[in-house]
Structures are given as structure tokens and as C-alpha cells.
Design a protein around this motif. Structure first.
Motif, PDB file in Angstrom:
ATOM      1  N   ARG A  44       0.856  -1.188   0.000  1.00 17.36           N
ATOM      2  CA  ARG A  44       0.000   0.000   0.000  1.00 17.36           C
ATOM      3  C   ARG A  44       0.889   1.234   0.000  1.00 17.36           C
ATOM      4  O   ARG A  44       1.648   1.473   0.935  1.00 17.36           O
ATOM      5  CB  ARG A  44      -0.925  -0.020   1.222  1.00 17.36           C
ATOM      6  CG  ARG A  44      -1.843  -1.250   1.207  1.00 17.36           C
ATOM      7  CD  ARG A  44      -2.520  -1.485   2.550  1.00 17.36           C
ATOM      8  NE  ARG A  44      -3.549  -0.513   2.818  1.00 17.36           N
ATOM      9  CZ  ARG A  44      -3.520   0.383   3.800  1.00 17.36           C
ATOM     10  NH1 ARG A  44      -2.476   0.435   4.626  1.00 17.36           N
ATOM     11  NH2 ARG A  44      -4.508   1.217   3.985  1.00 17.36           N
ATOM     12  N   ILE A  45       0.783   2.014  -1.078  1.00 14.27           N
ATOM     13  CA  ILE A  45       1.612   3.203  -1.265  1.00 14.27           C
ATOM     14  C   ILE A  45       0.747   4.439  -1.074  1.00 14.27           C
ATOM     15  O   ILE A  45      -0.276   4.599  -1.748  1.00 14.27           O
ATOM     16  CB  ILE A  45       2.225   3.240  -2.686  1.00 14.27           C
ATOM     17  CG1 ILE A  45       2.898   1.907  -3.035  1.00 14.27           C
ATOM     18  CG2 ILE A  45       3.183   4.421  -2.820  1.00 14.27           C
ATOM     19  CD1 ILE A  45       4.078   1.552  -2.191  1.00 14.27           C
ATOM     20  N   GLY A  46       1.143   5.301  -0.154  1.00 18.11           N
ATOM     21  CA  GLY A  46       0.447   6.572   0.025  1.00 18.11           C
ATOM     22  C   GLY A  46       1.050   7.624  -0.889  1.00 18.11           C
ATOM     23  O   GLY A  46       2.251   7.892  -0.828  1.00 18.11           O
ATOM     24  N   LEU A  47       0.244   8.207  -1.765  1.00 15.74           N
ATOM     25  CA  LEU A  47       0.705   9.220  -2.718  1.00 15.74           C
ATOM     26  C   LEU A  47       0.103  10.569  -2.355  1.00 15.74           C
ATOM     27  O   LEU A  47      -1.120  10.746  -2.385  1.00 15.74           O
ATOM     28  CB  LEU A  47       0.303   8.830  -4.138  1.00 15.74           C
ATOM     29  CG  LEU A  47       0.598   9.867  -5.242  1.00 15.74           C
ATOM     30  CD1 LEU A  47       2.099  10.151  -5.356  1.00 15.74           C
ATOM     31  CD2 LEU A  47       0.025   9.401  -6.578  1.00 15.74           C
ATOM     32  N   LYS A  68       1.834   1.763 -12.751  1.00 11.61           N
ATOM     33  CA  LYS A  68       3.123   1.098 -12.549  1.00 11.61           C
ATOM     34  C   LYS A  68       3.123   0.263 -11.274  1.00 11.61           C
ATOM     35  O   LYS A  68       3.654  -0.860 -11.258  1.00 11.61           O
ATOM     36  CB  LYS A  68       4.242   2.140 -12.491  1.00 11.61           C
ATOM     37  CG  LYS A  68       5.644   1.535 -12.497  1.00 11.61           C
ATOM     38  CD  LYS A  68       5.932   0.834 -13.817  1.00 11.61           C
ATOM     39  CE  LYS A  68       7.380   0.376 -13.893  1.00 11.61           C
ATOM     40  NZ  LYS A  68       7.688  -0.288 -15.177  1.00 11.61           N
ATOM     41  N   VAL A  69       2.526   0.762 -10.212  1.00 14.83           N
ATOM     42  CA  VAL A  69       2.458  -0.014  -8.967  1.00 14.83           C
ATOM     43  C   VAL A  69       1.658  -1.296  -9.201  1.00 14.83           C
ATOM     44  O   VAL A  69       2.043  -2.380  -8.745  1.00 14.83           O
ATOM     45  CB  VAL A  69       1.848   0.823  -7.822  1.00 14.83           C
ATOM     46  CG1 VAL A  69       1.484  -0.059  -6.633  1.00 14.83           C
ATOM     47  CG2 VAL A  69       2.826   1.917  -7.390  1.00 14.83           C
ATOM     48  N   ALA A  70       0.547  -1.187  -9.921  1.00 17.36           N
ATOM     49  CA  ALA A  70      -0.257  -2.374 -10.222  1.00 17.36           C
ATOM     50  C   ALA A  70       0.550  -3.392 -11.019  1.00 17.36           C
ATOM     51  O   ALA A  70       0.497  -4.599 -10.759  1.00 17.36           O
ATOM     52  CB  ALA A  70      -1.519  -1.970 -10.983  1.00 17.36           C
ATOM     53  N   LEU A  71       1.330  -2.902 -11.992  1.00 23.06           N
ATOM     54  CA  LEU A  71       2.134  -3.793 -12.814  1.00 23.06           C
ATOM     55  C   LEU A  71       3.213  -4.491 -11.989  1.00 23.06           C
ATOM     56  O   LEU A  71       3.412  -5.703 -12.099  1.00 23.06           O
ATOM     57  CB  LEU A  71       2.780  -2.994 -13.950  1.00 23.06           C
ATOM     58  CG  LEU A  71       3.713  -3.760 -14.887  1.00 23.06           C
ATOM     59  CD1 LEU A  71       2.935  -4.801 -15.690  1.00 23.06           C
ATOM     60  CD2 LEU A  71       4.421  -2.792 -15.831  1.00 23.06           C
ATOM     61  N   LEU A  72       3.885  -3.739 -11.151  1.00 26.27           N
ATOM     62  CA  LEU A  72       4.999  -4.289 -10.376  1.00 26.27           C
ATOM     63  C   LEU A  72       4.543  -5.265  -9.294  1.00 26.27           C
ATOM     64  O   LEU A  72       5.309  -6.124  -8.867  1.00 26.27           O
ATOM     65  CB  LEU A  72       5.790  -3.152  -9.724  1.00 26.27           C
ATOM     66  CG  LEU A  72       6.540  -2.211 -10.675  1.00 26.27           C
ATOM     67  CD1 LEU A  72       7.105  -1.025  -9.906  1.00 26.27           C
ATOM     68  CD2 LEU A  72       7.657  -2.947 -11.408  1.00 26.27           C
ATOM     69  N   LYS A  78      -1.686  -1.190  -4.069  1.00 26.49           N
ATOM     70  CA  LYS A  78      -2.725  -0.172  -4.036  1.00 26.49           C
ATOM     71  C   LYS A  78      -2.095   1.187  -3.755  1.00 26.49           C
ATOM     72  O   LYS A  78      -1.213   1.300  -2.906  1.00 26.49           O
ATOM     73  CB  LYS A  78      -3.757  -0.496  -2.954  1.00 26.49           C
ATOM     74  CG  LYS A  78      -4.921   0.483  -2.891  1.00 26.49           C
ATOM     75  CD  LYS A  78      -5.944   0.064  -1.826  1.00 26.49           C
ATOM     76  CE  LYS A  78      -7.115   1.032  -1.793  1.00 26.49           C
ATOM     77  NZ  LYS A  78      -8.106   0.651  -0.749  1.00 26.49           N
ATOM     78  N   VAL A  79      -2.553   2.204  -4.481  1.00 27.60           N
ATOM     79  CA  VAL A  79      -2.112   3.576  -4.242  1.00 27.60           C
ATOM     80  C   VAL A  79      -3.239   4.335  -3.564  1.00 27.60           C
ATOM     81  O   VAL A  79      -4.345   4.443  -4.101  1.00 27.60           O
ATOM     82  CB  VAL A  79      -1.723   4.275  -5.565  1.00 27.60           C
ATOM     83  CG1 VAL A  79      -1.395   5.748  -5.306  1.00 27.60           C
ATOM     84  CG2 VAL A  79      -0.527   3.577  -6.208  1.00 27.60           C
ATOM     85  N   LEU A  80      -2.967   4.829  -2.355  1.00 25.31           N
ATOM     86  CA  LEU A  80      -3.913   5.678  -1.634  1.00 25.31           C
ATOM     87  C   LEU A  80      -3.527   7.118  -1.941  1.00 25.31           C
ATOM     88  O   LEU A  80      -2.388   7.526  -1.720  1.00 25.31           O
ATOM     89  CB  LEU A  80      -3.845   5.420  -0.135  1.00 25.31           C
ATOM     90  CG  LEU A  80      -4.463   4.125   0.399  1.00 25.31           C
ATOM     91  CD1 LEU A  80      -3.631   2.916  -0.013  1.00 25.31           C
ATOM     92  CD2 LEU A  80      -4.584   4.175   1.905  1.00 25.31           C
ATOM     93  N   TYR A  81      -4.467   7.891  -2.441  1.00 28.08           N
ATOM     94  CA  TYR A  81      -4.133   9.200  -3.015  1.00 28.08           C
ATOM     95  C   TYR A  81      -4.793  10.351  -2.263  1.00 28.08           C
ATOM     96  O   TYR A  81      -5.942  10.262  -1.836  1.00 28.08           O
ATOM     97  CB  TYR A  81      -4.569   9.244  -4.482  1.00 28.08           C
ATOM     98  CG  TYR A  81      -4.425  10.600  -5.121  1.00 28.08           C
ATOM     99  CD1 TYR A  81      -3.172  11.173  -5.298  1.00 28.08           C
ATOM    100  CD2 TYR A  81      -5.546  11.308  -5.543  1.00 28.08           C
ATOM    101  CE1 TYR A  81      -3.042  12.421  -5.891  1.00 28.08           C
ATOM    102  CE2 TYR A  81      -5.430  12.551  -6.151  1.00 28.08           C
ATOM    103  CZ  TYR A  81      -4.172  13.104  -6.317  1.00 28.08           C
ATOM    104  OH  TYR A  81      -4.041  14.340  -6.902  1.00 28.08           O
ATOM    105  N   VAL A 103       0.250   2.759   5.926  1.00 28.55           N
ATOM    106  CA  VAL A 103       0.706   2.456   4.572  1.00 28.55           C
ATOM    107  C   VAL A 103       2.136   1.939   4.649  1.00 28.55           C
ATOM    108  O   VAL A 103       2.845   2.136   5.635  1.00 28.55           O
ATOM    109  CB  VAL A 103       0.634   3.711   3.670  1.00 28.55           C
ATOM    110  CG1 VAL A 103      -0.791   4.168   3.493  1.00 28.55           C
ATOM    111  CG2 VAL A 103       1.519   4.835   4.191  1.00 28.55           C
ATOM    112  N   ASP A 104       2.593   1.280   3.601  1.00 24.84           N
ATOM    113  CA  ASP A 104       3.945   0.729   3.593  1.00 24.84           C
ATOM    114  C   ASP A 104       4.993   1.786   3.260  1.00 24.84           C
ATOM    115  O   ASP A 104       6.106   1.771   3.791  1.00 24.84           O
ATOM    116  CB  ASP A 104       4.046  -0.418   2.580  1.00 24.84           C
ATOM    117  CG  ASP A 104       3.167  -1.598   2.974  1.00 24.84           C
ATOM    118  OD1 ASP A 104       3.369  -2.127   4.088  1.00 24.84           O
ATOM    119  OD2 ASP A 104       2.280  -1.968   2.194  1.00 24.84           O
ATOM    120  N   VAL A 105       4.646   2.693   2.356  1.00 21.75           N
ATOM    121  CA  VAL A 105       5.567   3.736   1.903  1.00 21.75           C
ATOM    122  C   VAL A 105       4.759   4.985   1.601  1.00 21.75           C
ATOM    123  O   VAL A 105       3.615   4.897   1.131  1.00 21.75           O
ATOM    124  CB  VAL A 105       6.332   3.301   0.628  1.00 21.75           C
ATOM    125  CG1 VAL A 105       7.225   4.435   0.105  1.00 21.75           C
ATOM    126  CG2 VAL A 105       7.170   2.061   0.885  1.00 21.75           C
TER     127      VAL A 105
END
Length: 368
Positions: A44-47, A68-72, A78-81, A103-105
Motif C-alpha cells: 500500500r503506497i500513500g501518494l 506502474k504499482v499495479a504492474l509491479l 494499491k495507491v492511496l491518493y 501504509v507501507d511507503v
């Protein structure tokens, strides 16, 4: 000369990241177990993006990073925006909420590089890695990805100098820099000054509050009043949004022909002004490269991987020394370069650019 030459070091850095992710199992078709050490993990990436005055953030950065996150992560990431709308306090609150949500990052494009330092420290204390995105945030950040901002300023300054020719010494230019809260603005200015100093006469210079076009309009009107509209031979504008405000002020004052005005971001409105002959140039920044690099860094950090051994660039902020970085060069765009830059990269189609108001100008340069 094709401005795409010289991208090789960046390509190598991003490729190194991709290879590392592949080695971890993210691009080879493995299904992944969901553990943090697996590229198929449900990270889970916080953007956190800074504002929505500039079109790029919603149109390019956010969807590119999500893709890109979905692909990797094989669709498990998941991107939390959140967008701060230009409010530094709101962005700090958004960061706090994502830290609380574990979130992880965090990937942060700071509204105010100093004001966000407290949130970066909180994230670090909570075991959450932070990638500074597009702007170098203060605090204990783990990685940074952006464009080579001093080089962007040099590209702008050289383009303006070339456009001025003999007029560089006979008149005055106005410098419309970005907001002092954005460290990139200082880098753009420094790069431009390294080219322009000693070769032009700077009549007026402004640090434009919040990068807002309306503030640039007011600044330009004041400059014309102080210097005389016939004395201004060129305008350094740090981005396209402000260039639009500057050109509005020039037109309102009856300046004709318009002096060369620079820009940055290759916004659609800016590209259209370039086609129409109102704005001289912009700097196209390949957002896909920046967003993809940030996504790769974020996924690696979320998996607990070390990144300092695979990136050969470093930067330093006032609070964090030798941060692993991916820095991407910008590309100058004038009327002659539109087809081989933003159209070739699929940012815009000729149909998107060539509205009814500029159809004739598009035909003149072969876009229709």
C-alpha cells in the motif's frame, strides 16, 4: 539535435530498478505469496501530491504511478491518493492520516519542503519509508526522484537567450520565478541565471506566490508599469501556468508583437500558445519516467529492499545527506519540436492540440 539524446544514464538507473524487481519475482509471471519480500505483495503506497492548479498531477502523475504499482505488484498493490490543493497544513494532515492507516511507503510531492519535515519524521518513526517526489522534501527521506531542475532552468535560459539574439543587450527581461516554498523554484532560477547572468539586463524579478497564474499576471502588469512596455524584450517564466498569466498581462497592456516567453511542464494550454506563436517554448518533462521510477522505488522499499546499491546518483537536502536519487533531464519544446516530443510520446494527439482557434497555425507547422 534531438533533445532525447543524453537520457541514457536515467534509463540505466530505472532499468536497474526494474531488473531488481524482476529478480524479486515481480515481472516474471510468478504469482507471489503476498509477503513483503515478494513483488506480488499487497503493498500500500500513500501518494501525496501538492496542488491541482497545474494540470500534470491529476492527468499524468497519479494515473501513471497507479498503473506502474499495479504492474509491479501483479495487481495486488494499491495507491492511496490525496491532493493538498496547495495547502501545506492540509498535506501534513493527509500524511498523518496515511501514517495512522499504516501504509507501507509514502510518496510525497511537498507543498512546502520545510513544513512537511515533521510528517516525514513521524513516518520514519513509524517504520514507513518516504520517497520525495518531484520536490526534495526535508526530513529523513529514503529516496528522491525528480527532474534535473537546474538543467531545466539552463534549458529555459538558453532558449530565451537564443530567442532574444541582439535584443539581449538592448532591452530588459522580466524573471518570473516560482514560489519560495518550492525548492525546485530555486533550482530553476539558479540554472537559468547561470546562462543569463552577464548576457541580459534583468529589469524586474519576482518569486511568484503559490505559482499562481493570477499572481504572475499582477507581477507582469507591475513590471510593465515600472519598466515601460516597450522596454521589455523577453520574459523568463518558470512554468506554463505563469506563462499564461504573463501573456494575458502583455496582451492587456497592448504589447505587440509579444516578446519571447518561456515555460515548463508542456501543459496543453502552453503547447497551444506555442503553436499560436504567443509563448516561445516550454520544457517537456517525461512524467512517465519520473512516476515509474518513484513507483519502483516505493515498491522496493515496501518490500524491505535496499536501493542505495542500484542507483548511482545522490542528492542532499538541508536535513538529509546523500539520498539515493533518480534525476531525469527535461526536453525543450518550441513550435518545431512538438511532433517529435509530446506527440511522439503520446502525451497529446494533434487533434487534442489543434482546436478551432489554432487550426491555421497547426497547418502552418504540419500538425494537421
Amino acid at each position: 539535435m534531438n533533445a532525447y539524446l543524453g537520457r541514457a544514464p536515467v534509463a540505466l538507473a530505472v532499468t536497474a530498478l526494474a531488473v531488481t524487481l524482476t529478480a524479486c519475482g515481480g515481472s516474471d509471471g510468478s504469482d507471489g505469496s503476498g509477503d513483503k519480500g515478494d513483488s506480488g505483495a499487497a503493498v500500500r503506497i500513500g501518494l501525496l501530491l501538492p496542488e491541482n492548479e497545474t494540470a500534470r498531477y491529476e492527468k499524468f502523475d497519479k494515473p501513471l504511478m497507479e498503473k506502474k504499482v499495479a504492474l509491479l505488484t501483479l495487481g495486488k498493490g494499491k495507491v492511496l491518493y490525496a491532493n493538498a490543493g496547495g495547502d501545506a497544513a492540509r498535506q501534513s494532515a493527509q500524511a498523518d492520516a496515511m501514517i495512522k492507516d499504516k501504509v507501507d511507503v509514502l510518496v510525497i510531492d511537498a507543498v512546502d519542503s520545510k513544513a512537511i519535515a515533521g510528517a516525514v519524521t513521524k513516518a520514519k518513526d513509524a517504520g514507513i519509508a518516504v520517497v520525495a517526489y518531484d520536490r526534495l522534501a526535508e526530513g529523513p527521506i529514503d529516496a528522491y526522484t525528480s527532474f534535473d531542475n537546474e538543467d531545466v532552468g539552463r534549458v529555459q535560459g538558453k532558449a530565451l537567450l537564443d530567442a532574444l539574439g541582439d535584443k539581449a543587450r538592448t532591452g530588459k527581461i522580466v524573471m518570473m520565478n516560482g514560489a519560495v516554498t518550492d525548492p525546485n523554484a530555486a533550482s530553476f532560477k539558479s540554472g537559468a541565471r547561470s546562462v543569463l547572468d552577464g548576457k541580459v539586463n534583468v529589469g524586474k524579478e519576482y518569486d511568484t506566490v503559490e505559482w499562481k497564474p493570477e499572481n504572475a499576471t499582477a507581477n507582469m502588469a507591475a513590471a510593465l508599469s515600472a519598466l515601460g512596455k516597450d522596454k521589455v524584450v523577453g520574459v523568463y517564466s518558470a512554468n506554463d501556468g505563469m506563462a499564461g498569466g504573463i501573456i494575458a498581462a502583455l496582451k492587456a497592456a497592448g504589447v505587440s508583437p509579444l516578446p519571447p516567453v518561456t515555460g515548463q511542464d508542456a501543459e496543453l494550454a502552453g503547447v497551444r500558445r506555442i503553436v499560436a506563436g504567443e509563448q516561445f517554448m516550454t520544457v517537456y518533462k517525461p512524467y512517465a519516467r519520473e512516476a515509474e521510477a518513484a513507483a519502483e522505488l516505493a515498491v522496493l522499499l515496501a518490500q524491505g529492499e535496499k536501493i542505495d546499491g542500484i542507483i548511482n546518483q545522490v542528492v542532499s537536502s538541508p536535513t538529509t545527506k546523500r539520498v539515493p536519487a533518480v534525476l531525469i533531464p527535461g526536453v525543450p519544446v518550441t513550435r518545431e519540436d512538438i511532433r517529435t516530443t509530446v506527440i511522439l510520446d503520446g502525451v497529446y494527439t494533434p487533434e487534442e492540440i489543434c482546436n478551432d482557434a489554432i487550426k491555421a497555425a497547426c497547418q502552418e507547422i504540419g500538425l494537421k
